[in-house]
Scaffold this active site. Structure first.
Site, PDB file in Angstrom:
ATOM      1  N   HIS A   1     124.907 -30.282   4.241  1.00  0.00           N
ATOM      2  CA  HIS A   1     124.695 -29.057   5.008  1.00  0.00           C
ATOM      3  C   HIS A   1     125.263 -29.280   6.408  1.00  0.00           C
ATOM      4  CE1 HIS A   1     121.937 -26.379   7.494  1.00  0.00           C
ATOM      5  NE2 HIS A   1     122.414 -25.536   6.603  1.00  0.00           N
TER       6      HIS A   1
ATOM      7  N   ASP B   1     121.199 -32.763   5.796  1.00  0.00           N
ATOM      8  CA  ASP B   1     121.941 -32.468   7.022  1.00  0.00           C
ATOM      9  C   ASP B   1     121.859 -33.689   7.940  1.00  0.00           C
ATOM     10  OD1 ASP B   1     122.591 -31.552   9.712  1.00  0.00           O
ATOM     11  OD2 ASP B   1     122.476 -29.523   8.903  1.00  0.00           O
TER      12      ASP B   1
ATOM     13  N   GLU C   1     118.720 -28.659   2.806  1.00  0.00           N
ATOM     14  CA  GLU C   1     118.908 -28.526   4.247  1.00  0.00           C
ATOM     15  C   GLU C   1     117.590 -28.524   5.010  1.00  0.00           C
ATOM     16  OE1 GLU C   1     119.453 -24.089   5.617  1.00  0.00           O
ATOM     17  OE2 GLU C   1     120.635 -24.398   3.807  1.00  0.00           O
TER      18      GLU C   1
ATOM     19  N   ASP D   1     124.756 -18.578  -1.035  1.00  0.00           N
ATOM     20  CA  ASP D   1     123.620 -19.078  -0.268  1.00  0.00           C
ATOM     21  C   ASP D   1     122.585 -17.971  -0.134  1.00  0.00           C
ATOM     22  OD1 ASP D   1     121.827 -20.247   1.417  1.00  0.00           O
ATOM     23  OD2 ASP D   1     123.276 -20.757   2.984  1.00  0.00           O
TER      24      ASP D   1
ATOM     25  N   HIS E   1     119.687 -18.347   1.252  1.00  0.00           N
ATOM     26  CA  HIS E   1     119.000 -18.544   2.534  1.00  0.00           C
ATOM     27  C   HIS E   1     117.472 -18.510   2.417  1.00  0.00           C
ATOM     28  CE1 HIS E   1     122.966 -17.675   4.525  1.00  0.00           C
ATOM     29  NE2 HIS E   1     122.522 -18.698   5.205  1.00  0.00           N
TER      30      HIS E   1
ATOM     31  N   GLU F   1     122.639 -21.724  -3.769  1.00  0.00           N
ATOM     32  CA  GLU F   1     121.960 -22.528  -2.751  1.00  0.00           C
ATOM     33  C   GLU F   1     120.662 -21.895  -2.260  1.00  0.00           C
ATOM     34  OE1 GLU F   1     122.782 -23.815   1.904  1.00  0.00           O
ATOM     35  OE2 GLU F   1     124.491 -23.649   0.526  1.00  0.00           O
TER      36      GLU F   1
END
Length: 379
Positions: A292, A265, A242, A189, A191, A216
């Site tokens: 997510h 999500d 997400e 991830d 981010h 991700e």
């Protein structure tokens, strides 16, 4: 059956705040839901109280009708806080509807497609491959987990030369892969910390030879053409979603072929109804769903029922509920999977209302990285 009250409670899951919502009915059935914590969590109770006035006295089993009413009453498309509130309301309505007929929610969604739901766990604290392996082996021994998500960054990429960031990330994953059991899977991830799409491609392709489960969210989500360009050049699965809020945003992403795995999500997009519409769109584009879910054990219960009922499910993000007192009996992995509870109506968990009446809010906010020149990077 009619809606009579909405209650919201501030609780916590370790060092993260959690806003839990209850909707009561005149037949004594209460439904429960969980909001996403985007940031100003104390603002959500007032938003929820406002929306309650629009559904008070209505039949809670008319879920599509009520969610459409809320959306259209808002006039303009909802943003983060708006949709977090909608999500929790939606969760409550599904919980009530299932409890009214003494069935698990997934039975109202067409029944279970699978008997259990595979999960992966985020592990972000170990600086050394051997230390990380110790951690994941411990989770494997206790819960049977075989899938994990890591940060790809081994050095401060704002301070180091980018080529060194890529080299150290690839070397770390190579060592970890060589040390790990062959059936273990690792996702990464990023981010959304990377600004340049070409850097995201470089990092993904450096990790690709060691078979990541997925890569991700390397960049911000706003510009869909950049995602299509990245996906075309990446040699490993690209995952995102997400930060997207509706089926319309996901349709843009999917139509552009901007991801291999979609990650909506259920506490962000507006709840179960919207989540299932997104899943149908993804299925039509041959894209799997990996929800997510960095949230608490109630959100995990909601995600479990969603994941059990859709055909194009891949894997569910999972947080161990080590300090989330508002759920008495959270779902815990067995053999790397969450088991369904066919004998439990609604979400299949019991809420600890005695804990909720004690406000246990904890303040949390994202920490902004500071670059060497004093400017801020993406958190």
């Amino acid at each position: 059956m009619r809606i009579t009250a909405l209650r919201s409670y501030m609780s916590h899951d370790g060092n993260r705040p959690r806003l839990v919502v209850a909707i009561d009915t005149d037949e004594g059935i209460t439904g429960w839901g969980e909001c996403y914590n985007h940031g100003p969590d104390r603002a959500l109770p007032a938003i929820l109280d406002y929306f309650f006035e629009q559904i008070k006295g209505e039949d809670p089993r008319r879920i599509e009708f009520l969610m459409l009413k809320l959306q259209q009453q808002a006039r303009f498309p909802g943003g983060a806080m708006h949709l977090a509130a909608f999500s929790a309301i939606d969760h409550c309505l599904w919980d009530i509807s299932a409890k009214a007929v003494n069935l698990p929610v997934y039975k109202l969604l067409g029944g279970e497609v699978r008997d259990k739901v595979r999960v992966y766990l985020g592990v972000y604290t170990a600086p050394d491959p051997a230390d990380l392996l110790d951690q994941v082996m411990g989770h494997n021994e206790k819960y049977g987990l075989t899938a994990f998500k890591l940060s790809p960054y081994r050095v401060d990429f704002h301070a180091e030369r980018w080529g060194e960031v890529v080299r150290t990330s690839a070397e770390y994953f190579r060592k970890l892969r060589e040390m790990s059991p062959t059936h273990f899977e690792y996702a990464f991830d990023a981010h959304a910390k990377i600004y340049d799409p070409w850097q995201a491609v470089q990092l993904a392709n450096a990790l690709a030879p060691y078979d990541p489960l997925f890569f991700e969210e390397p960049i911000r989500p706003e510009h869909i053409p950049a995602w299509a360009e990245m996906k075309a050049k990446m040699l490993c699965p690209l995952a995102t979603g997400e930060s997207l809020y509706s089926r319309y945003e996901f349709l843009n992403l999917l139509s552009a072929r901007g991801c291999d795995i979609a990650q909506p999500d259920i506490c962000v997009v507006g709840g179960m109804l919207e989540m299932r519409k997104i899943a149908v769109l993804a299925e039509a584009h041959y894209v799997q769903i990996a929800p997510h879910n960095p949230m608490g054990p109630l959100a995990t219960a909601v995600n479990l029922h969603f994941s059990a009922s859709i055909p194009n499910f891949k894997i569910l993000e999972y947080r161990l509920p080590l300090d989330a007192p508002y759920v008495k009996d959270p779902y815990l992995p067995e053999g790397g999977y969450l088991q369904l509870r066919p004998d439990r109506p609604g979400w299949g968990v019991e809420i600890n209302e005695a804990e909720l009446v004690r406000d246990s809010y904890v303040h949390w906010e994202r920490k902004l990285p500071v670059k060497p020149d004093g400017s801020f990077g993406y958190p």
